[in-house]
Every structure is written in structure tokens, then in C-alpha cells.
Enzyme design. Structure first.
Site, mmCIF file in Angstrom:
data_model
loop_
_atom_site.group_PDB
_atom_site.id
_atom_site.type_symbol
_atom_site.label_atom_id
_atom_site.label_comp_id
_atom_site.label_asym_id
_atom_site.label_seq_id
_atom_site.Cartn_x
_atom_site.Cartn_y
_atom_site.Cartn_z
ATOM 1 N N HIS A 306 2.640 -7.942 2.973
ATOM 2 C CA HIS A 306 2.702 -8.747 1.764
ATOM 3 C C HIS A 306 2.178 -10.144 2.058
ATOM 4 O O HIS A 306 2.396 -10.672 3.149
ATOM 5 C CB HIS A 306 4.146 -8.846 1.250
ATOM 6 C CG HIS A 306 4.209 -9.270 -0.170
ATOM 7 N ND1 HIS A 306 4.203 -10.579 -0.551
ATOM 8 C CD2 HIS A 306 4.229 -8.531 -1.298
ATOM 9 C CE1 HIS A 306 4.222 -10.628 -1.869
ATOM 10 N NE2 HIS A 306 4.245 -9.409 -2.349
ATOM 11 N N ASP A 363 6.413 -1.283 -3.044
ATOM 12 C CA ASP A 363 5.791 -0.002 -3.378
ATOM 13 C C ASP A 363 6.154 1.118 -2.418
ATOM 14 O O ASP A 363 5.867 2.280 -2.691
ATOM 15 C CB ASP A 363 4.257 -0.163 -3.400
ATOM 16 C CG ASP A 363 3.825 -1.053 -4.548
ATOM 17 O OD1 ASP A 363 4.361 -0.877 -5.641
ATOM 18 O OD2 ASP A 363 2.967 -1.929 -4.324
HETATM 19 N N1 CMC Z 1 -1.797 -1.689 7.181
HETATM 20 C C1 CMC Z 1 -2.490 -2.057 8.288
HETATM 21 N N2 CMC Z 1 -2.853 -3.337 8.533
HETATM 22 C C2 CMC Z 1 -2.524 -4.271 7.636
HETATM 23 C C3 CMC Z 1 -1.797 -3.951 6.473
HETATM 24 C C4 CMC Z 1 -1.416 -2.601 6.259
HETATM 25 N N3 CMC Z 1 -0.731 -2.221 5.171
HETATM 26 N N4 CMC Z 1 -1.598 -5.072 5.729
HETATM 27 C C5 CMC Z 1 -2.180 -6.067 6.425
HETATM 28 N N5 CMC Z 1 -2.726 -5.587 7.584
HETATM 29 C C6 CMC Z 1 -3.369 -6.367 8.628
HETATM 30 C C7 CMC Z 1 -4.788 -6.796 8.231
HETATM 31 O O1 CMC Z 1 -5.731 -5.821 8.646
HETATM 32 C C8 CMC Z 1 -4.914 -8.100 8.967
HETATM 33 O O2 CMC Z 1 -5.109 -7.812 10.314
HETATM 34 P P1 CMC Z 1 -6.010 -8.824 11.244
HETATM 35 O O3 CMC Z 1 -5.261 -10.128 11.229
HETATM 36 O O4 CMC Z 1 -6.068 -8.159 12.574
HETATM 37 O O5 CMC Z 1 -7.359 -8.913 10.569
HETATM 38 C C9 CMC Z 1 -3.504 -8.715 8.860
HETATM 39 O O6 CMC Z 1 -2.628 -7.588 8.754
HETATM 40 C C10 CMC Z 1 -3.328 -9.644 7.649
HETATM 41 O O7 CMC Z 1 -3.703 -8.902 6.483
HETATM 42 P P2 CMC Z 1 -4.407 -9.539 5.201
HETATM 43 O O8 CMC Z 1 -5.143 -8.458 4.490
HETATM 44 O O9 CMC Z 1 -5.150 -10.764 5.591
HETATM 45 O O10 CMC Z 1 -3.129 -9.982 4.359
HETATM 46 P P3 CMC Z 1 -3.119 -10.350 2.833
HETATM 47 O O11 CMC Z 1 -1.989 -11.280 2.637
HETATM 48 O O12 CMC Z 1 -4.461 -10.777 2.364
HETATM 49 O O13 CMC Z 1 -2.832 -8.936 2.121
HETATM 50 C C11 CMC Z 1 -1.695 -7.056 1.240
HETATM 51 C C12 CMC Z 1 -1.579 -8.531 1.679
HETATM 52 C C13 CMC Z 1 -0.421 -6.657 0.523
HETATM 53 C C14 CMC Z 1 -2.881 -6.890 0.272
HETATM 54 C C15 CMC Z 1 -1.918 -6.181 2.512
HETATM 55 O O14 CMC Z 1 -0.793 -6.298 3.362
HETATM 56 C C16 CMC Z 1 -2.166 -4.709 2.169
HETATM 57 O O15 CMC Z 1 -3.320 -4.336 1.921
HETATM 58 N N6 CMC Z 1 -1.111 -3.851 2.145
HETATM 59 C C17 CMC Z 1 -1.281 -2.466 1.750
HETATM 60 C C18 CMC Z 1 -1.369 -2.369 0.221
HETATM 61 C C19 CMC Z 1 -0.033 -2.604 -0.428
HETATM 62 O O16 CMC Z 1 0.991 -2.048 -0.020
HETATM 63 N N7 CMC Z 1 -0.028 -3.415 -1.487
HETATM 64 C C20 CMC Z 1 1.173 -3.717 -2.280
HETATM 65 C C21 CMC Z 1 1.622 -5.135 -2.097
HETATM 66 S S1 CMC Z 1 3.286 -5.461 -2.732
HETATM 67 C C22 CMC Z 1 3.220 -5.177 -4.433
HETATM 68 C C23 CMC Z 1 2.159 -5.903 -5.150
HETATM 69 O O17 CMC Z 1 1.834 -7.043 -4.866
HETATM 70 O O18 CMC Z 1 1.660 -5.335 -6.095
#
Ligand code: CMC
Length: 432
Positions: A306, A363
Site C-alpha cells: 500500500h 483487498d
Molecule cells: N508484490 C510484489 N512487489 C511489490 C508489491 C506486490 N504486491 N507491491 C509493491 N511491490 C514492490 C515494488 O516492486 C517496489 O519494489 P522495488 O523498490 O524493488 O522497485 C516496491 O515494492 C515499492 O512498490 P511501489 O509500486 O513503488 O509502491 P506504490 O506505493 O507505488 O504502490 C500498490 C502501491 C498498492 C499499487 C502496490 O503495492 C501494488 O501494486 N500492490 C498490488 C495491487 C494491490 O493489492 N492493490 C490494492 C491496493 S489497496 C486498495 C486500493 O487502494 O484500492
């Protein structure tokens, strides 16, 4: 503590005010920076940018805190009432009995949609994604309610909010019935908010759906846990669209589109698909986690991570308890819950996830609960949207009434061509 920050650029000092929220969060106010210095700030993804001041929802991502108008979300767990929480978010305090009765009556009286709106559903192919229908039909409500184009007084606002919160259930249920070739079922004025929605989803003209109390409470709580989450992607979209003074229906229709994406509300569908893939033997939990860590795979552990929560997502904690409660009262144990637990166990002891502060989010367990209620997977994100609607409406209203509100219009750093001449390459095909 200082109440100004000093920025030095090219030897020139700029003094920027620091503002502080009620929970001690601090921000550098850069509103005057460009006028003073010609500089803008750059923050793709807005991870470090506050877009507004808001009194609706408080999140402390480091400590796993989520409060609606000051009330911790865990306190809604025992007697969950989505309509009461919707009022709280939109109007700032819990409703008294008279306010609650008035609003509930309004929801009941306005649940039906105009008969001609039903023809719109017929125009969609049977394979249409329910989120596309939901967004289109919420937008279409503007056509049927010209009286709510402008919401200048509280009574008109309440009327528009009630219609939207009430009709979204009807639209969602009809979208489901359209894709399953089932006849539309009218709302039943004798039923409360959640049982009425499930009645429109699952009743048949020849057989009434009966909602048991455990299902009613589970869905009420699930909707409450989704009801607001401050400036997330869809809420920011609602505010962005509303900032142009677009009407409430149009703004919320845009919110539905933003919610649809798999990194946002659409993740609940992806979580179920992931659990199902493991269940049907396509992969073991260990193999899935390995793939999610492999950057070349583009696979993520869905329902994990998140932008704001860096210790745990308090909604996921409540939902996990609820999933256990709901399923323990049944004979048929859902194997997907066991797979979810196993994935969580593996991920939480893996340094990849621990070092990046990746924990289960809202989720992760919601799909297991929705499945237990009988909601099909393609409706999961629609349920999220029904839950999030009061939050969008509250945020739209807060912005609409804010003296600071201006049209949202970020700037950019241009990285394209410098000025260049027009030299057509079309030759003889030039005429337009
Ligand atoms: N699985 C594997 N790696 C992950 C995941 C995951 N679910 N989430 C983040 N990472 C890694 C990402 O690859 C990055 O790694 P590195 O630093 O080595 O490049 C690091 O963690 C930081 O990730 P980010 O994408 O920069 O983080 P963000 O704040 O931009 O994204 C997020 C947040 C929720 C989009 C992301 O964690 C994600 O894609 N999660 C899976 C999708 C999900 O469950 N979404 C629902 C979110 S909660 C409800 C809502 O908001 O609707």
C-alpha cells in the site's frame, strides 16, 4: 517548532510556511513558490504531495490507523450500519434518530431507477464488464436529475447524495442481472439497505432471496471498511473532476473508472484469480510468491502493499477476523481462505516483503468474504464502488464548499523538442 521552511536556490532564500494538521502532520506550503521563484515542485505519483486539507478521514500509515471523522474503524465492527457511516462521512457527525430515519426513508423512496434507464442496460452486450456499466449509468443519472446539477444548499445536496447512494445498488444489481440474462427485480421498500441490494441481486420473480443476519452484517461491515480512504486514486479523481465544477454524478462516474484498475479497486478481482490459480494447481503458494518477487515477471502479490500503510492495513485485520467468523459458521470451509493464510505466512517471513513494508491490504481478504456471500468475482470491484461512494460524495462536498478550492491543474517539466519548424512529410497526400 519552526513555522517556516527555508529553501535556498542559486543563493536566494525563499521562506515557505509550514502548516500543521490536528494530528500533528506537517506540510510545507508551496502555493506561492512559483510566483516567488519561478520554480515548481515535481512529484510523479503524488507520493509526497498533499492536494488539500480535509477533515473527513485520518490515516497514520506507520501505525496502521484509520479513522472516519475521528472514529477508529474497528469501532464499527460490532453493529455495522453502512447508512449510519455514510451519513457520518458526508455530514461530519453520527446521525441522530430523526436524521437517520429521514435519510433511510429517502434511500428507500429513491431506490428505483427511471424505467427508461433500464433500456440502457439492454444496449450493453451481455459480456460488458459491470464496472463499465456502473460508470456509464451513474453518469446517465445526470440526465435524469437536472435538478441536482448544482448543489447549493444542504437539502438539495442531501437529496442528490441519497439518490446516488440508493440507486447505485439498483444499477449494480441490474448490471449483474444483465450479464446473467436474468429479469430485473424492483427494490423492496420493506428491506434495509444491504438486504435490499442482495434481494435485487439474487431474488427471482418466483423465489424471494432471504438474507441471513450474518451475511447482512458482513456486507455492511465490508462496505464500511471501503467507505473512505482520504486522497486515494479514485477519490482524487472525483475531486479533480469536481474541481472543474462538474456535477456530483459525473464526478463519481469518473471515480468508478479510476477504481476499476487492478492496482486500485480492481485488485480484489486479481486476488481471487490468484488464489484460484493456486487452488486449481496452476502454481503452489511458494511458486507464486517467488514469481511476485521476480521483477522480470511483472507479477505482483495481489492484495499486498500500500502507498500509505507501512506497518499493516487495519481494514485487512478487521476483514480477516470477519472472514474467519463468517466461514466458521458454515459447514463448507473455503479452501481459498487457507491459501490466503498460507500466502500471507510465506510473504510475512520473506525479507523481500518485510524490507519493503508490504503487508496484506483491504483487498486481500475481501474476495473470500464476497465469495462466501455469493457475489460473483466480476462484481467484486462494483461492491468496492458501492462502499466508496459516501467517501467520494463527502470529499466532493468538502471541496465544493472549500474557500481554497481552485480547478485542479498540475504543472509539468517539459522534456520534448525545443522549438522546431513545420516541414510536412505528407507530399501529395497532404489535403485533409
Ligand atoms: N508484490 C510484489 N512487489 C511489490 C508489491 C506486490 N504486491 N507491491 C509493491 N511491490 C514492490 C515494488 O516492486 C517496489 O519494489 P522495488 O523498490 O524493488 O522497485 C516496491 O515494492 C515499492 O512498490 P511501489 O509500486 O513503488 O509502491 P506504490 O506505493 O507505488 O504502490 C500498490 C502501491 C498498492 C499499487 C502496490 O503495492 C501494488 O501494486 N500492490 C498490488 C495491487 C494491490 O493489492 N492493490 C490494492 C491496493 S489497496 C486498495 C486500493 O487502494 O484500492
Amino acid at each position: 517548532m519552526t513555522d517556516t521552511a527555508t529553501l535556498t536556490v542559486d543563493g536566494q532564500e525563499y521562506s515557505l510556511p509550514i502548516i500543521e494538521g490536528t494530528e500533528g502532520e506537517r506540510a510545507v506550503d508551496i502555493r506561492a513558490l512559483r510566483a516567488q521563484s519561478g520554480l515548481i515542485t515535481l512529484d510523479p505519483g503524488y507520493g509526497n504531495t498533499g492536494s488539500c486539507e480535509s477533515a473527513i478521514t485520518y490515516i497514520d500509515g506507520e501505525r496502521g490507523i484509520l479513522r472516519y471523522r475521528g472514529i477508529p474503524i474497528e469501532q464499527f465492527e460490532n453493529q455495522p450500519n453502512f447508512v449510519e457511516v455514510a451519513w457520518l462521512l458526508m455530514f461530519g457527525s453520527l446521525p441522530d434518530a430523526a436524521e437517520y430515519d429521514r435519510f433511510s426513508t429517502l434511500l428507500t423512496d429513491t431506490a428505483n431507477i427511471d424505467e427508461s434507464m433500464k433500456h440502457h442496460f439492454q444496449g450493453f452486450p451481455r459480456t460488458a464488464p459491470p464496472m463499465a456499466m456502473l460508470s456509464a449509468m451513474i453518469n446517465a443519472l445526470s440526465c435524469f436529475h437536472p435538478e441536482f446539477q448544482e448543489l447549493d444548499d444542504l437539502k438539495t445536496f442531501e437529496g442528490a447524495a441519497a439518490r446516488l447512494i440508493s440507486k447505485v445498488r439498483t444499477i449494480a444489481a441490474y448490471a449483474y442481472r444483465r450479464t446473467h440474462g436474468m429479469p430485473y427485480i424492483y427494490p423492496d421498500p420493506e428491506l434495509r439497505y444491504v438486504p435490499n441490494f442482495l434481494h435485487m441481486m439474487f431474488s427471482q420473480p418466483y423465489r424471494q432471496y432471504v438474507c441471513d443476519d450474518a451475511v447482512r452484517d458482513a456486507l455492511n461491515l465490508l462496505l464500511i471498511l471501503h467507505a473512505d480512504h482520504e486522497q486515494n486514486c479514485s477519490t482524487s479523481t472525483v475531486r479533480m473532476v469536481g474541481s472543474s465544477r462538474a456535477n456530483l454524478f459525473a464526478s463519481c462516474a469518473a471515480g468508478v473508472c479510476a477504481l476499476w484498475g487492478p492496482l486500485h479497486g480492481g485488485a480484489n478481482v486479481k486476488v481471487l484469480q490468484m488464489l484460484d490459480a493456486i487452488h486449481t494447481g496452476k502454481m503452489t503458494p511458494e511458486e507464486y510468491v517467488k514469481l511476485a518477487k521476480d521483477k522480470s515477471s511483472k507479477v505482483r502479490l495481489m492484495g499486498f502493499g500500500h502507498r500509505v500503510y507501512k506497518s499493516f492495513d487495519p481494514r485487512a485485520v478487521v476483514l480477516q477476523r470477519m472472514a474467519e467468523r463468517l466461514l466458521s459458521g458454515r459447514n463448507d470451509r473455503d479452501p481459498l481462505l487457507d491459501i490466503a493464510r498460507r500466502l500471507e505466512e510465506i510473504a510475512l517471513s520473506d525479507s523481500y516483503f518485510v524490507d519493503r513494508n508490504l503487508y496484506p491490504n483491504v483487498d486481500f481478504y475481501s474476495g473470500v468474504i464476497l465469495r462466501a456471500i455469493g457475489i460473483p468475482v466480476d462484481m467484486f470491484t462494483v461492491i468496492f464502488a458501492i462502499g466508496r461512494l459516501p467517501g467520494w460524495i463527502a470529499q466532493w462536498r468538502e471541496q465544493n464548499e472549500s474557500p481554497d478550492a481552485r480547478i485542479s491543474r498540475p504543472r509539468q517539466i517539459y522534456t520534448g523538442n525545443r522549438e522546431t519548424g513545420y516541414r510536412s512529410r505528407l507530399g501529395s497526400a497532404k489535403a485533409g
